[in-house]
Scaffold this motif. Structure first.
Motif, short mmCIF file in Angstrom:
data_model
loop_
_atom_site.label_atom_id
_atom_site.label_comp_id
_atom_site.label_asym_id
_atom_site.label_seq_id
_atom_site.Cartn_x
_atom_site.Cartn_y
_atom_site.Cartn_z
N ARG A 28 0.94 -0.97 -0.48
CA ARG A 28 -0.21 0.12 0.35
C ARG A 28 1.10 1.76 0.26
NH1 ARG A 28 -4.93 -1.06 4.48
NH2 ARG A 28 -5.63 -2.85 3.47
N LEU A 29 1.86 1.07 0.46
CA LEU A 29 2.32 2.34 0.59
C LEU A 29 3.90 2.37 -0.54
CD1 LEU A 29 3.99 5.19 2.17
CD2 LEU A 29 5.96 2.62 3.04
N THR A 30 3.46 4.05 -1.55
CA THR A 30 4.11 4.00 -3.28
C THR A 30 5.17 4.96 -2.55
OG1 THR A 30 2.45 6.31 -3.02
CG2 THR A 30 2.38 3.86 -4.21
N VAL A 31 5.85 5.02 -3.34
CA VAL A 31 7.46 6.91 -3.09
C VAL A 31 6.43 7.98 -3.62
CG1 VAL A 31 9.72 7.42 -4.19
CG2 VAL A 31 8.83 3.72 -4.32
N PRO A 32 5.51 7.99 -4.47
CA PRO A 32 4.51 9.21 -4.35
C PRO A 32 4.55 9.20 -2.99
CG PRO A 32 4.20 7.91 -6.07
CD PRO A 32 5.32 7.03 -5.40
N GLU A 33 3.14 8.51 -2.36
CA GLU A 33 3.03 9.08 -1.41
C GLU A 33 4.43 9.56 -0.43
OE1 GLU A 33 -0.76 6.73 0.64
OE2 GLU A 33 1.09 5.90 -0.84
N ILE A 34 5.25 9.10 0.29
CA ILE A 34 5.95 9.26 1.26
C ILE A 34 6.96 10.56 0.57
CG2 ILE A 34 8.80 9.35 1.63
CD1 ILE A 34 8.06 5.97 1.90
N GLU A 35 6.90 11.07 -0.59
CA GLU A 35 7.19 12.44 -1.78
C GLU A 35 6.40 13.43 -1.62
OE1 GLU A 35 7.96 11.09 -5.23
OE2 GLU A 35 10.11 10.72 -4.56
N SER A 36 5.53 12.65 -1.12
CA SER A 36 4.33 14.39 -1.00
C SER A 36 4.28 14.12 0.24
CB SER A 36 3.05 13.03 -2.09
OG SER A 36 1.91 14.06 -1.02
N ALA A 37 4.65 13.50 1.24
CA ALA A 37 4.14 13.80 3.27
C ALA A 37 5.02 14.82 3.27
CB ALA A 37 4.45 12.70 3.63
N ARG A 38 5.86 14.47 2.33
CA ARG A 38 7.56 15.38 2.36
C ARG A 38 7.68 16.64 1.49
NH1 ARG A 38 12.72 13.19 4.26
NH2 ARG A 38 13.11 10.69 3.65
N ALA A 39 6.82 16.45 0.77
CA ALA A 39 6.22 18.27 0.05
C ALA A 39 5.39 18.91 1.14
CB ALA A 39 5.63 18.50 -0.69
N ARG A 40 4.92 18.29 1.51
CA ARG A 40 2.98 18.86 2.53
C ARG A 40 4.07 19.29 4.07
NH1 ARG A 40 0.02 14.39 3.59
NH2 ARG A 40 0.60 13.01 2.33
N TYR A 41 5.35 18.59 4.95
CA TYR A 41 6.18 18.68 5.77
C TYR A 41 7.46 18.46 5.49
CZ TYR A 41 1.75 16.76 7.62
OH TYR A 41 0.53 16.25 7.84
N PRO A 42 7.73 19.62 4.57
CA PRO A 42 8.86 19.84 5.06
C PRO A 42 10.14 19.97 5.88
CG PRO A 42 8.34 21.80 4.64
CD PRO A 42 6.98 20.58 4.67
N LEU A 76 15.76 10.56 16.46
CA LEU A 76 15.86 11.30 15.29
C LEU A 76 16.08 12.79 16.62
CD1 LEU A 76 13.88 9.76 13.05
CD2 LEU A 76 15.62 9.88 12.82
N GLU A 77 15.44 12.30 17.69
CA GLU A 77 15.33 14.46 18.21
C GLU A 77 14.46 15.50 17.38
OE1 GLU A 77 19.57 14.69 19.99
OE2 GLU A 77 19.12 13.30 21.01
N ALA A 78 13.75 14.83 16.75
CA ALA A 78 12.08 16.05 16.32
C ALA A 78 11.04 16.20 17.13
CB ALA A 78 12.67 15.36 14.84
N PRO A 79 10.43 17.58 17.07
CA PRO A 79 9.83 16.51 17.38
C PRO A 79 8.50 15.96 16.43
CG PRO A 79 10.42 19.52 15.78
CD PRO A 79 11.47 17.82 16.08
N ARG A 80 8.62 16.12 16.03
CA ARG A 80 7.32 15.03 14.93
C ARG A 80 8.68 14.35 13.35
NH1 ARG A 80 3.50 19.18 11.72
NH2 ARG A 80 4.90 20.36 10.71
N VAL A 81 7.78 13.66 12.69
CA VAL A 81 8.13 11.84 12.41
C VAL A 81 6.38 11.68 11.80
CG1 VAL A 81 10.40 11.58 14.05
CG2 VAL A 81 8.27 10.12 13.68
N ILE A 82 7.51 11.33 10.46
CA ILE A 82 6.35 11.07 9.12
C ILE A 82 6.59 9.43 9.67
CG2 ILE A 82 6.28 10.46 7.05
CD1 ILE A 82 7.35 13.12 6.06
N PHE A 83 5.81 8.73 10.07
CA PHE A 83 5.83 7.47 9.41
C PHE A 83 5.42 6.32 9.11
CE2 PHE A 83 5.36 3.60 11.55
CZ PHE A 83 6.58 3.09 12.81
#
Ligand code: SF4
Length: 241
Positions: A28-42, A76-83
Motif C-alpha cells: 500500500r505504500l508508494t514512493v509518491p506517497e512518501i514524496e508528497s508527505a515530505r513536500a507537505r512537511y518540509p 531522531l530528536e525531532a518534534p515530529r516524524v512521518i511514519f
C-alpha cells in the motif's frame, strides 16, 4: 523482507520461494506517497517500517522494526516524524514517546492485525478469566487498550515464556502460536481471533521452500540505485540498535 536480506547481504544469493507473496501492508505504500508527505512537511524526517518495499526504504531517512520503533523515533530528536506504512504502530510510538507521529498513508495498516476487534478480545477475556492478554502494536489502539502486554513478535515470544500467567490470549498472526507453543509447552495459548491469518504468508508452503532451496531460485534482485538508498536507511536503523 527478502529484499532487505538481499540489500544487507550483497555477497549472498537470496531466494524467495513465492514472489507473488507480498506483504499487503507494504504494497500500500508508494514512493509518491512518501514524496508528497515530505513536500507537505518540509524537514520532517521519514521513518519507514521494515515491512515495506526497497523503493520506499530508499526514499526514507531511517527504517525501524516493531521492536525498535520507539528507540528509532526517539533517536531522531525531532518534534515530529512521518511514519509509514502502519498507522497503528505509528499511534503506539506516539503514545510511548509523546512525539507527534504523522502516519503515511493515513489509513495504512496490516489487514491481518487490523481485523482484530475489541469484541474478539473481550469474548476471549470472558472465556478465559485471569488470562494475560498480549497483542502486537499493529493492532488498533482500541485493542491495545485492552492488553496487559504490547510487543513485537520477538518480545511476545519472550513474554510467553516468562509470564507467570497459565493462559495467554495472543493477538497477532495465528501461525506465531506454533512457535510459542514449542517454546512454552506449559502455557495455554489462545488466539485472540482465529481469523488473524495472513494470506500472503500462507502462500509460502513447505514444498515451495524445498524447491527454492534445491534450485536456488527465484533469486531476489534489487535495482542497485534503490538498494544503495535502502541500505543507508537500514544501516542507520542498525546503528540505533
Ligand atoms: S501479517 Fe501479512 S500483511 Fe500483516 S505485516 Fe505481516 S506479512 Fe504484512
Amino acid at each position: 523482507m527478502a529484499e532487505t536480506a538481499a540489500i544487507l547481504n550483497p555477497d549472498k544469493t537470496v531466494v524467495h520461494p513465492e514472489p507473488l507473496s507480498q506483504c499487503a501492508m507494504a504494497s500500500r505504500l508508494t514512493v509518491p506517497e512518501i514524496e508528497s508527505a515530505r513536500a507537505r512537511y518540509p524537514g520532517v524526517p521519514v521513518v519507514t517500517y521494515v515491512n515495506s518495499s526497497a523503493a520506499a526504504k530508499a526514499v526514507s531517512d531511517i527504517c525501524c522494526t516493531s521492536a525498535n520503533a520507539v528507540r528509532v523515533v526517539e533517536s531522531l530528536e525531532a518534534p515530529r516524524v512521518i511514519f509509514s506504512p502502519d498507522r497503528n504502530l505509528a499511534a503506539y510510538v506516539a503514545a510511548r514517546t509523546g512525539i507527534e507521529v504523522i502516519p503515511v498513508p493515513a489509513l495504512g495498516c496490516c489487514p491481518t492485525h487490523q481485523s482484530l476487534s475489541v469484541c474478539d478480545v473481550e469474548e476471549q477475556i470472558r472465556a478465559h478469566p485471569g488470562a494475560e492478554v498480549m497483542v502486537h502494536p499493529e493492532t488498533t489502539p482500541a485493542v491495545q487498550a485492552l492488553a496487559d502486554f504490547i510487543g513485537s513478535t520477538s518480545a511476545m515470544i519472550r513474554r510467553v515464556q516468562e509470564t507467570g500467567a497459565a493462559t495467554v490470549i495472543v493477538g497477532t498472526e495465528v501461525s506465531i502460536l506454533y512457535r510459542m507453543r514449542k517454546l512454552a509447552p506449559d502455557k495455554v495459548l489462545v488466539p485472540a481471533s482465529h481469523l488473524m491469518s495472513c494470506a500472503d504468508m500462507r502462500m509460502i508452503t513447505l514444498d515451495l521452500v524445498e524447491e527454492a532451496v534445491r534450485t536456488r531460485t527465484p533469486v531476489v534482485h534489487v535495482d542497485p540505485g534503490v538498494a544503495a538508498g535502502a541500505r543507508r536507511a537500514l544501516e542507520r536503523m542498525l546503528e540505533v540498535g
